[in-house]
Design a protein around this motif. Structure first.
Motif, PDB file in Angstrom:
ATOM      1  N   LEU A  66       7.556  -5.303  -8.925  1.00 53.23           N
ATOM      2  CA  LEU A  66       6.882  -5.309  -7.625  1.00 53.23           C
ATOM      3  C   LEU A  66       7.884  -5.354  -6.479  1.00 53.23           C
ATOM      4  CD1 LEU A  66       3.902  -7.720  -8.386  1.00 53.23           C
ATOM      5  CD2 LEU A  66       3.804  -5.259  -8.033  1.00 53.23           C
ATOM      6  N   THR A  67       8.889  -6.220  -6.583  1.00 54.71           N
ATOM      7  CA  THR A  67       9.900  -6.329  -5.534  1.00 54.71           C
ATOM      8  C   THR A  67      10.695  -5.033  -5.412  1.00 54.71           C
ATOM      9  OG1 THR A  67      10.094  -8.662  -6.133  1.00 54.71           O
ATOM     10  CG2 THR A  67      11.745  -7.801  -4.653  1.00 54.71           C
ATOM     11  N   GLY A  68      11.069  -4.448  -6.543  1.00 63.56           N
ATOM     12  CA  GLY A  68      11.820  -3.195  -6.518  1.00 63.56           C
ATOM     13  C   GLY A  68      11.025  -2.059  -5.910  1.00 63.56           C
ATOM     14  N   THR A  69       9.722  -1.992  -6.210  1.00 67.34           N
ATOM     15  CA  THR A  69       8.874  -0.942  -5.637  1.00 67.34           C
ATOM     16  C   THR A  69       8.795  -1.071  -4.120  1.00 67.34           C
ATOM     17  OG1 THR A  69       7.565  -0.900  -7.672  1.00 67.34           O
ATOM     18  CG2 THR A  69       6.573   0.086  -5.717  1.00 67.34           C
ATOM     19  N   LEU A  70       8.601  -2.300  -3.629  1.00 64.17           N
ATOM     20  CA  LEU A  70       8.535  -2.503  -2.181  1.00 64.17           C
ATOM     21  C   LEU A  70       9.865  -2.153  -1.508  1.00 64.17           C
ATOM     22  CD1 LEU A  70       6.475  -5.816  -2.001  1.00 64.17           C
ATOM     23  CD2 LEU A  70       5.723  -3.516  -1.408  1.00 64.17           C
ATOM     24  N   CYS A  71      10.982  -2.522  -2.130  1.00 64.58           N
ATOM     25  CA  CYS A  71      12.299  -2.196  -1.563  1.00 64.58           C
ATOM     26  C   CYS A  71      12.541  -0.684  -1.588  1.00 64.58           C
ATOM     27  CB  CYS A  71      13.403  -2.928  -2.319  1.00 64.58           C
ATOM     28  SG  CYS A  71      13.443  -4.694  -1.987  1.00 64.58           S
ATOM     29  N   ALA A  72      12.111  -0.011  -2.644  1.00 61.19           N
ATOM     30  CA  ALA A  72      12.275   1.451  -2.721  1.00 61.19           C
ATOM     31  C   ALA A  72      11.460   2.142  -1.631  1.00 61.19           C
ATOM     32  CB  ALA A  72      11.861   1.951  -4.098  1.00 61.19           C
ATOM     33  N   LEU A  73      10.228   1.650  -1.384  1.00 60.86           N
ATOM     34  CA  LEU A  73       9.425   2.215  -0.301  1.00 60.86           C
ATOM     35  C   LEU A  73      10.087   2.006   1.045  1.00 60.86           C
ATOM     36  CD1 LEU A  73       5.768   1.273  -1.329  1.00 60.86           C
ATOM     37  CD2 LEU A  73       6.714   3.564  -1.059  1.00 60.86           C
ATOM     38  N   ALA A  74      10.655   0.811   1.248  1.00 60.43           N
ATOM     39  CA  ALA A  74      11.346   0.533   2.518  1.00 60.43           C
ATOM     40  C   ALA A  74      12.547   1.454   2.693  1.00 60.43           C
ATOM     41  CB  ALA A  74      11.774  -0.935   2.560  1.00 60.43           C
ATOM     42  N   MET A  75      13.307   1.706   1.619  1.00 62.26           N
ATOM     43  CA  MET A  75      14.468   2.595   1.719  1.00 62.26           C
ATOM     44  C   MET A  75      14.050   4.040   1.975  1.00 62.26           C
ATOM     45  SD  MET A  75      17.455   1.291  -0.813  1.00 62.26           S
ATOM     46  CE  MET A  75      16.555   0.764  -2.230  1.00 62.26           C
ATOM     47  N   MET A  76      12.911   4.448   1.419  1.00 65.14           N
ATOM     48  CA  MET A  76      12.425   5.799   1.687  1.00 65.14           C
ATOM     49  C   MET A  76      12.101   5.966   3.163  1.00 65.14           C
ATOM     50  SD  MET A  76      10.035   6.329  -1.689  1.00 65.14           S
ATOM     51  CE  MET A  76       9.210   7.772  -1.093  1.00 65.14           C
ATOM     52  N   VAL A  77      11.510   4.942   3.758  1.00 60.67           N
ATOM     53  CA  VAL A  77      11.198   4.995   5.187  1.00 60.67           C
ATOM     54  C   VAL A  77      12.488   5.055   5.997  1.00 60.67           C
ATOM     55  CG1 VAL A  77      10.205   3.661   7.093  1.00 60.67           C
ATOM     56  CG2 VAL A  77       8.966   3.862   4.950  1.00 60.67           C
ATOM     57  N   VAL A  78      13.489   4.258   5.626  1.00 48.37           N
ATOM     58  CA  VAL A  78      14.761   4.226   6.358  1.00 48.37           C
ATOM     59  C   VAL A  78      15.448   5.578   6.321  1.00 48.37           C
ATOM     60  CG1 VAL A  78      17.102   3.250   6.294  1.00 48.37           C
ATOM     61  CG2 VAL A  78      15.127   1.749   6.124  1.00 48.37           C
ATOM     62  N   TRP A  79      15.406   6.254   5.182  1.00 46.86           N
ATOM     63  CA  TRP A  79      16.110   7.530   5.046  1.00 46.86           C
ATOM     64  C   TRP A  79      15.272   8.715   5.501  1.00 46.86           C
ATOM     65  CZ3 TRP A  79      21.130   8.115   4.534  1.00 46.86           C
ATOM     66  CH2 TRP A  79      21.864   6.995   4.115  1.00 46.86           C
ATOM     67  N   GLY A  80      14.133   8.449   6.136  1.00 48.03           N
ATOM     68  CA  GLY A  80      13.369   9.503   6.791  1.00 48.03           C
ATOM     69  C   GLY A  80      12.550  10.372   5.883  1.00 48.03           C
ATOM     70  N   VAL A  81      12.056   9.827   4.812  1.00 45.27           N
ATOM     71  CA  VAL A  81      11.218  10.616   3.909  1.00 45.27           C
ATOM     72  C   VAL A  81       9.824  10.666   4.500  1.00 45.27           C
ATOM     73  CG1 VAL A  81      10.295  10.792   1.572  1.00 45.27           C
ATOM     74  CG2 VAL A  81      12.591   9.890   1.938  1.00 45.27           C
ATOM     75  N   GLN A  82       9.572  11.640   5.346  1.00 46.43           N
ATOM     76  CA  GLN A  82       8.254  11.887   5.927  1.00 46.43           C
ATOM     77  C   GLN A  82       7.521  10.580   6.214  1.00 46.43           C
ATOM     78  OE1 GLN A  82       6.735  14.916   6.645  1.00 46.43           O
ATOM     79  NE2 GLN A  82       8.749  15.813   6.318  1.00 46.43           N
ATOM     80  N   PHE A  83       7.931   9.909   7.275  1.00 40.95           N
ATOM     81  CA  PHE A  83       7.409   8.578   7.588  1.00 40.95           C
ATOM     82  C   PHE A  83       5.878   8.534   7.542  1.00 40.95           C
ATOM     83  CE2 PHE A  83       6.018   5.315  10.602  1.00 40.95           C
ATOM     84  CZ  PHE A  83       6.590   4.217  10.022  1.00 40.95           C
ATOM     85  N   GLY A  84       5.244   9.559   8.100  1.00 39.37           N
ATOM     86  CA  GLY A  84       3.778   9.574   8.102  1.00 39.37           C
ATOM     87  C   GLY A  84       3.210   9.606   6.696  1.00 39.37           C
ATOM     88  N   SER A  85       3.808  10.435   5.823  1.00 34.31           N
ATOM     89  CA  SER A  85       3.324  10.534   4.445  1.00 34.31           C
ATOM     90  C   SER A  85       3.544   9.232   3.694  1.00 34.31           C
ATOM     91  CB  SER A  85       4.047  11.667   3.711  1.00 34.31           C
ATOM     92  OG  SER A  85       3.863  12.882   4.395  1.00 34.31           O
ATOM     93  N   VAL A  86       4.740   8.635   3.884  1.00 34.70           N
ATOM     94  CA  VAL A  86       5.034   7.371   3.210  1.00 34.70           C
ATOM     95  C   VAL A  86       4.100   6.279   3.703  1.00 34.70           C
ATOM     96  CG1 VAL A  86       6.772   5.572   2.915  1.00 34.70           C
ATOM     97  CG2 VAL A  86       7.425   7.964   2.732  1.00 34.70           C
ATOM     98  N   LEU A  87       3.813   6.277   5.010  1.00 35.25           N
ATOM     99  CA  LEU A  87       2.932   5.257   5.570  1.00 35.25           C
ATOM    100  C   LEU A  87       1.511   5.403   5.007  1.00 35.25           C
ATOM    101  CD1 LEU A  87       3.063   2.916   7.520  1.00 35.25           C
ATOM    102  CD2 LEU A  87       2.348   4.455   9.338  1.00 35.25           C
ATOM    103  N   VAL A  88       1.039   6.643   4.932  1.00 33.90           N
ATOM    104  CA  VAL A  88      -0.299   6.869   4.360  1.00 33.90           C
ATOM    105  C   VAL A  88      -0.308   6.466   2.887  1.00 33.90           C
ATOM    106  CG1 VAL A  88      -1.957   8.670   3.711  1.00 33.90           C
ATOM    107  CG2 VAL A  88      -0.936   8.667   5.991  1.00 33.90           C
ATOM    108  N   PHE A  89       0.739   6.876   2.153  1.00 24.99           N
ATOM    109  CA  PHE A  89       0.820   6.520   0.735  1.00 24.99           C
ATOM    110  C   PHE A  89       0.883   5.006   0.556  1.00 24.99           C
ATOM    111  CE2 PHE A  89       3.627   5.351  -2.800  1.00 24.99           C
ATOM    112  CZ  PHE A  89       2.833   5.776  -3.860  1.00 24.99           C
ATOM    113  N   ALA A  90       1.740   4.345   1.368  1.00 21.85           N
ATOM    114  CA  ALA A  90       1.893   2.891   1.250  1.00 21.85           C
ATOM    115  C   ALA A  90       0.591   2.182   1.610  1.00 21.85           C
ATOM    116  CB  ALA A  90       3.031   2.404   2.140  1.00 21.85           C
ATOM    117  N   GLY A  91      -0.083   2.651   2.663  1.00 18.03           N
ATOM    118  CA  GLY A  91      -1.349   2.032   3.057  1.00 18.03           C
ATOM    119  C   GLY A  91      -2.415   2.182   1.980  1.00 18.03           C
ATOM    120  N   THR A  92      -2.497   3.379   1.423  1.00 12.56           N
ATOM    121  CA  THR A  92      -3.466   3.620   0.358  1.00 12.56           C
ATOM    122  C   THR A  92      -3.135   2.802  -0.880  1.00 12.56           C
ATOM    123  OG1 THR A  92      -3.717   5.872   1.182  1.00 12.56           O
ATOM    124  CG2 THR A  92      -4.552   5.424  -1.016  1.00 12.56           C
ATOM    125  N   ALA A  93      -1.838   2.794  -1.242  1.00  6.91           N
ATOM    126  CA  ALA A  93      -1.425   2.046  -2.436  1.00  6.91           C
ATOM    127  C   ALA A  93      -1.683   0.558  -2.254  1.00  6.91           C
ATOM    128  CB  ALA A  93       0.041   2.301  -2.733  1.00  6.91           C
TER     129      ALA A  93
END
Length: 199
Positions: A66-93
């Motif tokens: 669980l901790t690793g998944t949350l950190c991986a999502l945070a790193m994806m946001v930092v490196w600019g992986v389609q912030f809107g898509s990640v936000l929608v995915f994270a919100g849904t998840a």
């Protein structure tokens, strides 16, 4: 490519992405800090509850996942992986996980209940408990705690597998004075003495 060219390329890349590198290092450091703080607590709780080694290992593995998944999502946001898509995915998840892990009808809520039972000092291996469900009951010694259920052994050496989320939602009698048969209906209460009405 010689070493000097690699160094120049690396320094120019690090200069261009300096804040992402710094934030990534901070996230990785936070992951290890959380790991160092939570893993001993979970291991100590499993030891105090006298559970099998596999129960503690499951808790540690799930917490790291669980901790690793949350950190991986945070790193994806930092490196600019389609912030809107990640936000929608994270919100849904998070919504789905929130419902799945906390709704009483969900099978995954047993995992949440697993951590609550693991950290609760009352539910230790070898403790005799009676779980009450309206007029019914199940009782026995706590033998093992799994991700989805608690295993009780009755005095007749029968195994009862009880879901973790139901255990948290039912009243439990710890070390009852009188032990019953293991599973069945609660015996009727003796009639109360009727006090005559003095008028």
């Amino acid at each position: 490519m010689d070493l000097a060219t690699i160094w120049v390329t690396f320094t120019s890349w690090a200069g261009a992405y300096s804040w992402q590198v710094i934030v990534t290092l901070a996230i990785v450091g936070l992951y290890f800090l959380i790991d160092r703080l939570t893993i001993p607590v979970l291991s100590r709780s499993a030891d105090n509850a006298r559970l099998t080694e596999s129960s503690g290992d499951r808790a540690v593995g799930l917490a790291r996942l669980l901790t690793g998944t949350l950190c991986a999502l945070a790193m994806m946001v930092v490196w600019g992986v389609q912030f809107g898509s990640v936000l929608v995915f994270a919100g849904t998840a998070l919504t789905l996980l929130g419902v799945a892990l906390f709704a009483s009808w969900s099978i995954l809520s047993n995992i949440t209940a697993y951590f609550v039972i693991l950290l609760h000092p009352t539910f230790r291996r070898g403790t005799f408990i009676r779980v009450l469900d309206a007029d019914n009951y199940a009782e026995g010694y706590i033998a093992d705690l799994g991700l989805f259920n608690l295993k009780l052994i009755t005095e007749n050496r029968e195994a009862i597998v009880y879901p973790n989320n139901l255990l948290l939602g039912r009243p439990c009698v710890i070390n009852p004075r009188d032990r019953l048969r293991g599973v069945g209906k609660l015996p009727p209460l003796p009639p109360l003495d009727v006090v005559p009405n003095n008028e």
